[in-house]
Scaffold this active site. Structure first.
Site, short mmCIF file in Angstrom:
data_model
loop_
_atom_site.label_atom_id
_atom_site.label_comp_id
_atom_site.label_asym_id
_atom_site.label_seq_id
_atom_site.Cartn_x
_atom_site.Cartn_y
_atom_site.Cartn_z
N ASP A 178 0.78 -1.25 0.00
CA ASP A 178 0.00 0.00 0.00
C ASP A 178 0.81 1.29 0.00
OD1 ASP A 178 -1.53 -2.15 0.84
OD2 ASP A 178 -2.15 -1.22 2.71
N GLU B 13 -10.40 -2.45 4.67
CA GLU B 13 -9.05 -1.95 4.92
C GLU B 13 -8.90 -0.55 4.30
OE1 GLU B 13 -6.35 -5.96 5.00
OE2 GLU B 13 -6.71 -5.19 2.99
C1 FRU Z 1 -3.81 -3.69 2.81
C2 FRU Z 1 -3.15 -4.13 4.10
C3 FRU Z 1 -3.49 -3.17 5.22
C4 FRU Z 1 -2.35 -3.35 6.17
C5 FRU Z 1 -1.19 -3.57 5.23
C6 FRU Z 1 -0.14 -4.48 5.77
O1 FRU Z 1 -3.18 -4.13 1.66
O2 FRU Z 1 -3.54 -5.45 4.41
O3 FRU Z 1 -4.76 -3.41 5.80
O4 FRU Z 1 -2.16 -2.24 7.00
O5 FRU Z 1 -1.73 -4.09 4.04
O6 FRU Z 1 0.97 -4.52 4.94
#
Ligand code: FRU
Length: 495
Positions: free
Chosen positions: A22, A204
Protein backbone atom coordinates in the site's frame (compact mmCIF):
# COMPACT_ATOMS: atom_id res chain seq x y z
CA UNK A 1 20.67 2.84 -16.60
CA UNK A 2 18.24 1.57 -14.00
CA UNK A 3 14.59 0.58 -14.34
CA UNK A 4 15.11 -1.41 -17.50
CA UNK A 5 14.47 -4.90 -16.11
CA UNK A 6 11.81 -7.05 -17.74
CA UNK A 7 8.30 -5.90 -16.66
CA UNK A 8 9.68 -2.78 -14.95
CA UNK A 9 7.22 0.10 -15.40
CA UNK A 10 8.85 3.23 -16.81
CA UNK A 11 6.39 5.94 -15.77
CA UNK A 12 4.94 4.44 -12.61
CA UNK A 13 6.51 4.52 -9.17
CA UNK A 14 8.09 1.25 -8.06
CA UNK A 15 10.71 0.65 -5.37
CA UNK A 16 14.28 0.06 -6.55
CA UNK A 17 14.18 -3.40 -5.03
CA UNK A 18 12.20 -5.67 -2.70
CA UNK A 19 8.59 -5.81 -1.60
CA UNK A 20 6.07 -2.96 -1.67
CA UNK A 21 2.34 -2.85 -1.00
CA UNK A 22 0.00 0.00 0.00
CA UNK A 23 0.86 3.67 -0.52
CA UNK A 24 0.97 5.34 2.91
CA UNK A 25 1.28 8.77 4.49
CA UNK A 26 0.70 10.71 1.31
CA UNK A 27 1.04 14.36 2.22
CA UNK A 28 2.06 17.51 0.38
CA UNK A 29 4.36 19.88 2.21
CA UNK A 30 6.74 22.66 1.22
CA UNK A 31 6.81 21.86 -2.48
CA UNK A 32 7.01 18.09 -2.12
CA UNK A 33 4.54 15.28 -2.60
CA UNK A 34 5.50 12.62 -0.10
CA UNK A 35 4.87 8.98 -0.83
CA UNK A 36 5.48 6.46 1.91
CA UNK A 37 4.67 2.84 1.26
CA UNK A 38 4.39 -0.54 2.92
CA UNK A 39 7.87 -1.93 2.46
CA UNK A 40 9.84 -5.03 3.41
CA UNK A 41 13.50 -4.36 2.63
CA UNK A 42 14.69 -7.94 3.18
CA UNK A 43 12.60 -9.81 0.66
CA UNK A 44 10.42 -9.67 -2.44
CA UNK A 45 7.50 -11.06 -0.48
CA UNK A 46 5.50 -9.47 2.36
CA UNK A 47 7.08 -9.56 5.83
CA UNK A 48 7.78 -7.25 8.80
CA UNK A 49 6.55 -3.94 7.46
CA UNK A 50 8.42 -0.65 7.29
CA UNK A 51 7.48 2.64 5.63
CA UNK A 52 9.55 3.18 2.50
CA UNK A 53 9.76 6.78 1.32
CA UNK A 54 10.00 8.81 -1.87
CA UNK A 55 9.29 12.44 -2.77
CA UNK A 56 8.25 14.20 -5.94
CA UNK A 57 8.05 17.86 -6.87
CA UNK A 58 5.81 17.27 -9.88
CA UNK A 59 3.83 14.04 -9.28
CA UNK A 60 5.85 12.48 -12.10
CA UNK A 61 9.49 11.92 -11.16
CA UNK A 62 10.36 10.45 -7.78
CA UNK A 63 13.41 10.63 -5.60
CA UNK A 64 13.97 7.56 -3.43
CA UNK A 65 14.70 8.38 0.21
CA UNK A 66 15.84 6.16 3.09
CA UNK A 67 13.28 4.08 4.97
CA UNK A 68 11.22 6.43 7.16
CA UNK A 69 9.75 4.12 9.80
CA UNK A 70 11.19 0.87 11.15
CA UNK A 71 9.38 -1.73 13.27
CA UNK A 72 9.62 -1.01 17.00
CA UNK A 73 8.51 -2.38 20.38
CA UNK A 74 4.86 -1.77 19.41
CA UNK A 75 5.16 -3.81 16.24
CA UNK A 76 5.51 -3.68 12.50
CA UNK A 77 4.54 -0.45 10.76
CA UNK A 78 1.31 -1.08 8.90
CA UNK A 79 -0.64 1.34 6.72
CA UNK A 80 -1.60 4.84 7.74
CA UNK A 81 -1.53 8.50 6.82
CA UNK A 82 0.35 11.75 7.44
CA UNK A 83 -0.77 15.32 8.01
CA UNK A 84 0.76 18.74 8.42
CA UNK A 85 -0.14 19.91 11.93
CA UNK A 86 -0.29 23.57 10.86
CA UNK A 87 -1.44 24.91 14.24
CA UNK A 88 0.86 22.67 16.24
CA UNK A 89 -2.13 21.13 18.04
CA UNK A 90 0.15 18.23 18.97
CA UNK A 91 2.77 20.44 20.54
CA UNK A 92 5.36 18.42 18.62
CA UNK A 93 6.36 21.40 16.45
CA UNK A 94 9.35 23.56 17.19
CA UNK A 95 10.35 27.19 16.52
CA UNK A 96 7.14 27.94 14.64
CA UNK A 97 7.64 25.11 12.17
CA UNK A 98 4.64 22.78 11.97
CA UNK A 99 5.41 19.11 12.48
CA UNK A 100 4.56 16.47 9.90
CA UNK A 101 2.71 13.80 11.86
CA UNK A 102 2.36 10.23 10.63
CA UNK A 103 -0.47 8.12 12.07
CA UNK A 104 -0.10 4.40 11.43
CA UNK A 105 -1.02 0.96 12.70
CA UNK A 106 1.42 -0.87 14.96
CA UNK A 107 0.99 -4.57 14.33
CA UNK A 108 2.36 -6.73 17.14
CA UNK A 109 3.45 -10.00 15.64
CA UNK A 110 4.13 -11.64 19.03
CA UNK A 111 0.67 -10.53 20.12
CA UNK A 112 -0.88 -12.10 17.07
CA UNK A 113 1.11 -15.33 17.51
CA UNK A 114 0.02 -15.55 21.13
CA UNK A 115 -3.57 -15.64 19.93
CA UNK A 116 -4.48 -12.25 21.35
CA UNK A 117 -7.12 -10.10 19.65
CA UNK A 118 -5.64 -6.71 20.54
CA UNK A 119 -2.43 -6.78 18.49
CA UNK A 120 -3.29 -3.86 16.20
CA UNK A 121 -3.04 -0.38 17.74
CA UNK A 122 -2.51 3.11 16.33
CA UNK A 123 0.73 5.04 16.82
CA UNK A 124 2.20 8.35 15.69
CA UNK A 125 5.61 9.71 14.69
CA UNK A 126 6.66 13.24 13.76
CA UNK A 127 9.20 15.00 11.61
CA UNK A 128 10.55 18.53 11.87
CA UNK A 129 12.76 18.37 8.78
CA UNK A 130 10.40 17.89 5.84
CA UNK A 131 9.89 14.20 6.46
CA UNK A 132 13.55 13.13 6.42
CA UNK A 133 13.95 12.13 10.04
CA UNK A 134 11.08 10.68 12.07
CA UNK A 135 10.70 10.43 15.83
CA UNK A 136 8.22 8.02 17.32
CA UNK A 137 5.97 9.58 19.95
CA UNK A 138 6.95 8.22 23.41
CA UNK A 139 3.27 7.82 24.38
CA UNK A 140 2.57 5.24 21.64
CA UNK A 141 0.21 3.61 21.01
CA UNK A 142 -2.18 6.56 20.97
CA UNK A 143 -5.20 4.35 20.32
CA UNK A 144 -5.42 0.90 21.88
CA UNK A 145 -7.35 -1.97 20.42
CA UNK A 146 -10.86 -2.75 21.64
CA UNK A 147 -9.99 -6.41 21.08
CA UNK A 148 -10.87 -6.65 17.40
CA UNK A 149 -8.23 -8.35 15.29
CA UNK A 150 -8.68 -6.12 12.23
CA UNK A 151 -8.27 -2.61 13.62
CA UNK A 152 -6.11 -0.61 11.29
CA UNK A 153 -5.09 1.79 8.55
CA UNK A 154 -5.88 5.20 10.14
CA UNK A 155 -6.53 8.01 7.67
CA UNK A 156 -6.50 11.33 9.50
CA UNK A 157 -7.67 14.74 8.37
CA UNK A 158 -8.54 18.08 9.95
CA UNK A 159 -12.31 18.61 10.11
CA UNK A 160 -12.75 22.34 9.64
CA UNK A 161 -16.37 22.63 10.78
CA UNK A 162 -15.84 20.91 14.14
CA UNK A 163 -12.20 22.05 14.56
CA UNK A 164 -10.81 18.65 15.38
CA UNK A 165 -8.87 15.80 13.82
CA UNK A 166 -10.89 12.90 12.47
CA UNK A 167 -9.44 9.42 12.17
CA UNK A 168 -11.18 7.09 9.73
CA UNK A 169 -10.28 3.54 10.73
CA UNK A 170 -11.00 0.15 9.15
CA UNK A 171 -12.42 -2.24 11.74
CA UNK A 172 -13.04 -5.68 10.24
CA UNK A 173 -16.45 -5.16 8.61
CA UNK A 174 -17.05 -1.47 9.22
CA UNK A 175 -15.46 1.94 9.58
CA UNK A 176 -15.00 3.61 12.97
CA UNK A 177 -14.56 7.36 13.29
CA UNK A 178 -12.46 8.79 16.11
CA UNK A 179 -11.87 12.46 16.98
CA UNK A 180 -8.92 14.22 18.59
CA UNK A 181 -7.90 17.77 19.51
CA UNK A 182 -4.17 17.01 19.35
CA UNK A 183 -3.51 13.75 17.43
CA UNK A 184 -2.50 12.13 20.74
CA UNK A 185 -5.82 11.38 22.43
CA UNK A 186 -8.66 9.86 20.46
CA UNK A 187 -12.32 9.30 21.26
CA UNK A 188 -14.74 7.08 19.39
CA UNK A 189 -17.50 8.95 17.53
CA UNK A 190 -19.48 6.48 15.46
CA UNK A 191 -19.41 3.42 13.22
CA UNK A 192 -20.51 3.04 9.63
CA UNK A 193 -20.99 0.25 7.17
CA UNK A 194 -21.75 -3.04 8.90
CA UNK A 195 -24.83 -3.33 6.69
CA UNK A 196 -23.77 -1.15 3.74
CA UNK A 197 -21.88 -1.86 0.56
CA UNK A 198 -19.78 -4.91 -0.24
CA UNK A 199 -18.76 -7.39 2.48
CA UNK A 200 -17.00 -10.16 0.62
CA UNK A 201 -13.84 -9.55 2.63
CA UNK A 202 -12.13 -7.49 5.33
CA UNK A 203 -12.43 -3.70 5.18
CA UNK A 204 -9.05 -1.95 4.92
CA UNK A 205 -7.36 1.34 4.03
CA UNK A 206 -10.24 3.83 4.19
CA UNK A 207 -10.22 7.50 3.23
CA UNK A 208 -12.72 10.30 3.89
CA UNK A 209 -12.77 13.62 2.04
CA UNK A 210 -14.99 16.30 0.60
CA UNK A 211 -15.68 16.87 -3.08
CA UNK A 212 -17.55 19.60 -4.87
CA UNK A 213 -20.95 18.73 -6.34
CA UNK A 214 -20.67 19.85 -9.98
CA UNK A 215 -22.80 22.84 -10.88
CA UNK A 216 -23.47 23.82 -7.27
CA UNK A 217 -21.81 25.28 -4.19
CA UNK A 218 -22.57 22.11 -2.27
CA UNK A 219 -19.98 19.56 -1.24
CA UNK A 220 -20.39 15.87 -0.46
CA UNK A 221 -18.28 13.50 1.58
CA UNK A 222 -16.75 10.49 -0.09
CA UNK A 223 -15.70 7.46 1.93
CA UNK A 224 -13.30 5.04 0.22
CA UNK A 225 -13.08 1.52 1.61
CA UNK A 226 -10.73 -1.10 0.23
CA UNK A 227 -11.97 -4.65 0.62
CA UNK A 228 -10.07 -7.91 0.38
CA UNK A 229 -11.26 -10.23 -1.06
CA UNK A 230 -14.68 -9.54 -2.59
CA UNK A 231 -13.82 -7.19 -5.47
CA UNK A 232 -16.10 -7.10 -8.53
CA UNK A 233 -13.72 -9.22 -10.63
CA UNK A 234 -12.13 -11.13 -7.77
CA UNK A 235 -9.75 -10.41 -4.92
CA UNK A 236 -8.83 -6.93 -3.71
CA UNK A 237 -10.71 -3.80 -4.81
CA UNK A 238 -11.86 -0.40 -3.59
CA UNK A 239 -15.49 0.55 -3.02
CA UNK A 240 -16.81 3.99 -2.13
CA UNK A 241 -19.77 5.71 -0.51
CA UNK A 242 -21.10 9.22 -1.17
CA UNK A 243 -22.88 11.05 1.62
CA UNK A 244 -22.56 13.48 4.48
CA UNK A 245 -20.25 13.76 7.47
CA UNK A 246 -20.77 16.18 10.37
CA UNK A 247 -17.64 15.50 12.39
CA UNK A 248 -19.29 12.60 14.13
CA UNK A 249 -21.39 10.47 11.79
CA UNK A 250 -21.18 9.46 8.14
CA UNK A 251 -24.48 8.93 6.31
CA UNK A 252 -24.59 7.44 2.85
CA UNK A 253 -26.88 8.98 0.22
CA UNK A 254 -27.47 5.56 -1.28
CA UNK A 255 -29.39 2.53 -0.06
CA UNK A 256 -27.37 0.04 2.02
CA UNK A 257 -27.57 -2.46 -0.86
CA UNK A 258 -25.83 -0.08 -3.26
CA UNK A 259 -22.22 -1.07 -3.94
CA UNK A 260 -20.04 1.38 -5.85
CA UNK A 261 -16.56 0.54 -7.14
CA UNK A 262 -13.84 3.08 -7.81
CA UNK A 263 -12.07 0.74 -10.26
CA UNK A 264 -13.27 -2.54 -11.78
CA UNK A 265 -9.82 -3.85 -12.73
CA UNK A 266 -8.05 -6.39 -10.58
CA UNK A 267 -5.10 -4.16 -9.74
CA UNK A 268 -5.95 -0.97 -7.94
CA UNK A 269 -5.98 -1.55 -4.19
CA UNK A 270 -5.53 0.38 -0.95
CA UNK A 271 -5.59 3.69 -2.79
CA UNK A 272 -5.92 6.81 -0.66
CA UNK A 273 -5.56 10.54 -1.34
CA UNK A 274 -2.93 13.15 -0.59
CA UNK A 275 -3.39 15.30 2.46
CA UNK A 276 -2.74 19.05 2.53
CA UNK A 277 -2.87 19.78 -1.19
CA UNK A 278 -2.80 23.62 -1.23
CA UNK A 279 -6.23 25.29 -1.49
CA UNK A 280 -5.16 27.11 -4.65
CA UNK A 281 -4.76 23.71 -6.31
CA UNK A 282 -7.75 22.12 -4.61
CA UNK A 283 -7.55 18.75 -6.32
CA UNK A 284 -8.17 15.41 -4.62
CA UNK A 285 -5.31 13.21 -5.78
CA UNK A 286 -5.09 9.44 -5.37
CA UNK A 287 -2.66 6.65 -6.05
CA UNK A 288 -3.34 2.99 -5.42
CA UNK A 289 -1.23 -0.12 -5.14
CA UNK A 290 -1.24 -1.76 -8.57
CA UNK A 291 -1.65 -5.35 -7.47
CA UNK A 292 -4.05 -7.78 -5.84
CA UNK A 293 -3.55 -9.93 -2.75
CA UNK A 294 -4.68 -12.95 -4.81
CA UNK A 295 -1.28 -13.10 -6.51
CA UNK A 296 0.81 -10.09 -5.41
CA UNK A 297 3.55 -12.20 -3.80
CA UNK A 298 4.04 -14.45 -6.82
CA UNK A 299 4.00 -12.07 -9.80
CA UNK A 300 6.98 -12.73 -12.10
CA UNK A 301 9.29 -9.84 -11.28
CA UNK A 302 12.62 -10.64 -9.74
CA UNK A 303 14.26 -7.64 -8.15
CA UNK A 304 11.19 -5.82 -6.82
CA UNK A 305 7.50 -6.41 -6.46
CA UNK A 306 4.69 -4.03 -7.35
CA UNK A 307 4.16 -0.47 -8.52
CA UNK A 308 1.62 2.24 -7.76
CA UNK A 309 -1.10 3.33 -10.20
CA UNK A 310 -0.62 6.59 -12.04
CA UNK A 311 -1.75 9.55 -9.93
CA UNK A 312 -5.44 10.27 -10.48
CA UNK A 313 -7.72 13.18 -9.78
CA UNK A 314 -11.06 12.32 -8.17
CA UNK A 315 -14.20 14.33 -8.87
CA UNK A 316 -17.96 13.81 -8.60
CA UNK A 317 -20.38 13.60 -11.49
CA UNK A 318 -24.17 13.91 -11.50
CA UNK A 319 -25.73 10.82 -13.07
CA UNK A 320 -29.31 9.58 -13.25
CA UNK A 321 -28.41 7.13 -10.46
CA UNK A 322 -26.94 9.85 -8.23
CA UNK A 323 -23.48 11.27 -7.64
CA UNK A 324 -20.69 8.99 -8.82
CA UNK A 325 -16.91 9.11 -8.48
CA UNK A 326 -14.86 9.93 -11.57
CA UNK A 327 -11.13 9.14 -11.81
CA UNK A 328 -8.97 11.02 -14.30
CA UNK A 329 -5.24 10.82 -14.99
CA UNK A 330 -3.64 13.94 -13.47
CA UNK A 331 -2.96 16.65 -16.06
CA UNK A 332 0.76 16.58 -15.16
CA UNK A 333 1.03 13.30 -17.10
CA UNK A 334 0.68 15.24 -20.35
CA UNK A 335 4.25 16.44 -19.75
CA UNK A 336 5.46 12.89 -20.36
CA UNK A 337 4.04 12.81 -23.87
CA UNK A 338 6.66 12.18 -26.52
CA UNK A 339 6.24 11.32 -30.18
CA UNK A 340 2.59 11.17 -31.21
CA UNK A 341 0.54 9.67 -33.99
CA UNK A 342 -2.92 10.84 -35.05
CA UNK A 343 -5.21 8.27 -36.61
CA UNK A 344 -7.52 9.37 -39.43
CA UNK A 345 -11.25 9.21 -38.79
CA UNK A 346 -12.47 5.98 -40.33
CA UNK A 347 -14.96 3.19 -40.19
CA UNK A 348 -13.72 0.22 -38.19
CA UNK A 349 -15.03 -3.17 -39.27
CA UNK A 350 -12.82 -5.98 -38.04
CA UNK A 351 -9.22 -5.42 -37.03
CA UNK A 352 -7.19 -2.37 -38.08
CA UNK A 353 -3.46 -2.76 -37.53
CA UNK A 354 -1.96 0.61 -36.60
CA UNK A 355 1.54 -0.61 -35.72
CA UNK A 356 3.28 0.56 -38.90
CA UNK A 357 1.47 3.90 -38.89
CA UNK A 358 2.47 4.53 -35.27
CA UNK A 359 6.14 3.92 -35.76
CA UNK A 360 6.73 3.36 -32.04
CA UNK A 361 6.25 0.29 -29.86
CA UNK A 362 3.07 -0.18 -27.88
CA UNK A 363 4.78 -0.95 -24.59
CA UNK A 364 4.83 2.54 -23.08
CA UNK A 365 1.99 4.43 -24.62
CA UNK A 366 -1.05 6.60 -24.04
CA UNK A 367 -4.05 6.03 -26.31
CA UNK A 368 -7.08 8.29 -26.63
CA UNK A 369 -9.86 7.06 -28.90
CA UNK A 370 -13.36 8.29 -29.56
CA UNK A 371 -15.62 5.76 -31.23
CA UNK A 372 -19.21 6.13 -32.32
CA UNK A 373 -21.57 3.17 -32.40
CA UNK A 374 -24.64 2.94 -34.60
CA UNK A 375 -28.00 2.81 -32.77
CA UNK A 376 -28.80 -0.60 -31.28
CA UNK A 377 -25.30 -1.80 -31.98
CA UNK A 378 -24.00 -5.01 -30.47
CA UNK A 379 -20.42 -4.33 -31.54
CA UNK A 380 -17.42 -5.29 -29.48
CA UNK A 381 -14.72 -2.67 -29.91
CA UNK A 382 -11.41 -1.75 -28.38
CA UNK A 383 -7.63 -1.74 -28.50
CA UNK A 384 -5.39 -4.77 -28.71
CA UNK A 385 -1.69 -4.67 -27.92
CA UNK A 386 0.44 -7.67 -28.82
CA UNK A 387 3.94 -9.02 -29.43
CA UNK A 388 5.68 -11.36 -31.86
CA UNK A 389 5.02 -14.31 -29.54
CA UNK A 390 1.29 -13.98 -30.19
CA UNK A 391 0.58 -12.68 -26.70
CA UNK A 392 -2.10 -10.01 -26.56
CA UNK A 393 -4.10 -7.85 -24.21
CA UNK A 394 -7.46 -6.40 -25.13
CA UNK A 395 -9.36 -3.60 -23.50
CA UNK A 396 -12.63 -2.28 -24.84
CA UNK A 397 -16.39 -1.96 -24.73
CA UNK A 398 -19.08 -4.45 -25.62
CA UNK A 399 -22.29 -2.76 -26.78
CA UNK A 400 -24.27 -6.00 -26.51
CA UNK A 401 -23.65 -6.30 -22.77
CA UNK A 402 -23.11 -2.55 -22.16
CA UNK A 403 -19.90 -3.42 -20.36
CA UNK A 404 -16.34 -2.30 -20.60
CA UNK A 405 -13.97 -5.23 -20.33
CA UNK A 406 -10.32 -6.18 -20.23
CA UNK A 407 -8.86 -9.50 -21.33
CA UNK A 408 -5.46 -10.61 -20.09
CA UNK A 409 -6.15 -14.32 -20.52
CA UNK A 410 -3.54 -14.47 -23.33
CA UNK A 411 -1.44 -11.49 -22.27
CA UNK A 412 1.73 -13.36 -21.37
CA UNK A 413 2.89 -15.21 -18.26
CA UNK A 414 0.01 -16.67 -16.30
CA UNK A 415 1.33 -19.88 -14.72
CA UNK A 416 2.42 -18.20 -11.48
CA UNK A 417 -1.21 -18.11 -10.30
CA UNK A 418 -4.31 -20.05 -11.22
CA UNK A 419 -6.58 -17.05 -10.76
CA UNK A 420 -4.52 -14.35 -12.48
CA UNK A 421 -5.83 -15.03 -15.97
CA UNK A 422 -8.92 -17.08 -15.18
CA UNK A 423 -11.44 -14.77 -16.81
CA UNK A 424 -12.22 -11.59 -18.70
CA UNK A 425 -12.83 -8.62 -16.38
CA UNK A 426 -16.03 -6.67 -16.88
CA UNK A 427 -17.36 -3.30 -15.73
CA UNK A 428 -20.85 -1.89 -16.23
CA UNK A 429 -21.01 1.29 -18.27
CA UNK A 430 -22.04 4.26 -16.18
CA UNK A 431 -22.29 6.81 -18.99
CA UNK A 432 -24.71 6.44 -21.91
CA UNK A 433 -24.94 7.48 -25.53
CA UNK A 434 -23.43 6.25 -28.78
CA UNK A 435 -19.99 7.77 -28.28
CA UNK A 436 -17.53 5.70 -26.29
CA UNK A 437 -14.23 7.19 -25.17
CA UNK A 438 -11.24 5.04 -24.34
CA UNK A 439 -8.28 6.65 -22.63
CA UNK A 440 -5.63 4.08 -21.76
CA UNK A 441 -2.11 4.13 -20.35
CA UNK A 442 0.08 1.14 -21.12
CA UNK A 443 3.31 0.83 -19.20
CA UNK A 444 4.97 -2.45 -20.15
CA UNK A 445 3.30 -4.50 -17.41
CA UNK A 446 0.08 -2.57 -16.81
CA UNK A 447 -2.93 -1.04 -18.52
CA UNK A 448 -5.18 1.62 -17.01
CA UNK A 449 -8.45 2.32 -18.76
CA UNK A 450 -10.40 5.53 -18.13
CA UNK A 451 -13.61 4.83 -20.05
CA UNK A 452 -16.08 7.65 -20.83
CA UNK A 453 -13.76 10.28 -19.34
CA UNK A 454 -13.15 8.33 -16.17
CA UNK A 455 -16.71 7.19 -15.43
CA UNK A 456 -15.62 3.55 -15.69
CA UNK A 457 -12.08 2.64 -14.70
CA UNK A 458 -10.18 -0.64 -15.06
CA UNK A 459 -6.60 -1.17 -13.92
CA UNK A 460 -4.78 -4.41 -14.71
CA UNK A 461 -1.24 -5.69 -14.52
CA UNK A 462 0.12 -8.12 -17.13
CA UNK A 463 3.38 -9.88 -17.88
CA UNK A 464 4.13 -10.38 -21.57
CA UNK A 465 7.21 -12.51 -22.22
CA UNK A 466 8.34 -9.81 -24.63
CA UNK A 467 7.30 -6.14 -24.51
CA UNK A 468 4.32 -5.38 -26.70
CA UNK A 469 5.23 -3.91 -30.05
CA UNK A 470 1.97 -3.88 -31.99
CA UNK A 471 -1.32 -2.04 -31.58
CA UNK A 472 -4.65 -2.66 -33.25
CA UNK A 473 -8.09 -1.12 -33.07
CA UNK A 474 -11.00 -3.46 -33.61
CA UNK A 475 -14.76 -3.63 -33.95
CA UNK A 476 -16.26 -7.09 -34.12
CA UNK A 477 -19.89 -8.27 -34.28
CA UNK A 478 -20.71 -4.88 -35.74
CA UNK A 479 -18.93 -1.73 -36.83
CA UNK A 480 -17.90 1.53 -35.25
CA UNK A 481 -16.88 4.92 -36.53
CA UNK A 482 -13.50 6.04 -35.22
CA UNK A 483 -14.06 9.78 -34.81
CA UNK A 484 -10.66 10.60 -33.43
CA UNK A 485 -7.63 8.72 -32.27
CA UNK A 486 -4.26 9.77 -30.97
CA UNK A 487 -1.39 7.76 -29.52
CA UNK A 488 1.58 9.12 -27.59
CA UNK A 489 4.83 7.63 -26.48
CA UNK A 490 5.02 8.11 -22.72
CA UNK A 491 8.53 9.05 -21.63
CA UNK A 492 10.28 7.33 -18.77
CA UNK A 493 10.39 9.09 -15.40
CA UNK A 494 13.58 7.29 -14.37
CA UNK A 495 16.08 8.64 -16.88
C1 FRU B 1 -3.81 -3.69 2.81
C2 FRU B 1 -3.15 -4.13 4.10
C3 FRU B 1 -3.49 -3.17 5.22
C4 FRU B 1 -2.35 -3.35 6.17
C5 FRU B 1 -1.19 -3.57 5.23
C6 FRU B 1 -0.14 -4.48 5.77
O1 FRU B 1 -3.18 -4.13 1.66
O2 FRU B 1 -3.54 -5.45 4.41
O3 FRU B 1 -4.76 -3.41 5.80
O4 FRU B 1 -2.16 -2.24 7.00
O5 FRU B 1 -1.73 -4.09 4.04
O6 FRU B 1 0.97 -4.52 4.94
Amino acid sequence: SQYTEQHRPSFHFSPESKWMNDPNGMVYYDGEYHLFYQYYPDSTVWGPMHWGHAVSKNLLTWEHLPIALFPDENGWIFSGSAVVDWNNTSGLGKNGKPPLVAIFTSHSSPGEKAGRNDFQTQSIAYSLDNGRKWTKYPGNPVLKSPGIRDFRDPKVSWHEASQQWIMTLAVQDHISFYASPDLKTWSHQSDFGKASGAHGGVWECPDLFQLQVPGSKETKWVLLVSINPGGPNGGSATQYFVGSFDGKTFRSDNSPETTLWMDYGRDNYAGVTWSDIPKADGRRLLMGWMSNWQYATVVPTEKWRSATTIPRELTLKNTSAGLRLISSPVVELEKLRGKSSKIDAQKVAGIVDLSAKLGFPAAQMEAILELELPNDSSADLGIEVSNSKGERYRVGYNAATKQFYSDRTQAGKTAFSNVFAEKIHVAPRLASGNIVRLHIYFDRASAELFGDDGATVMTDILFPNEDYTQVKVYAENGTAQLKSGVFYVVKSIWE
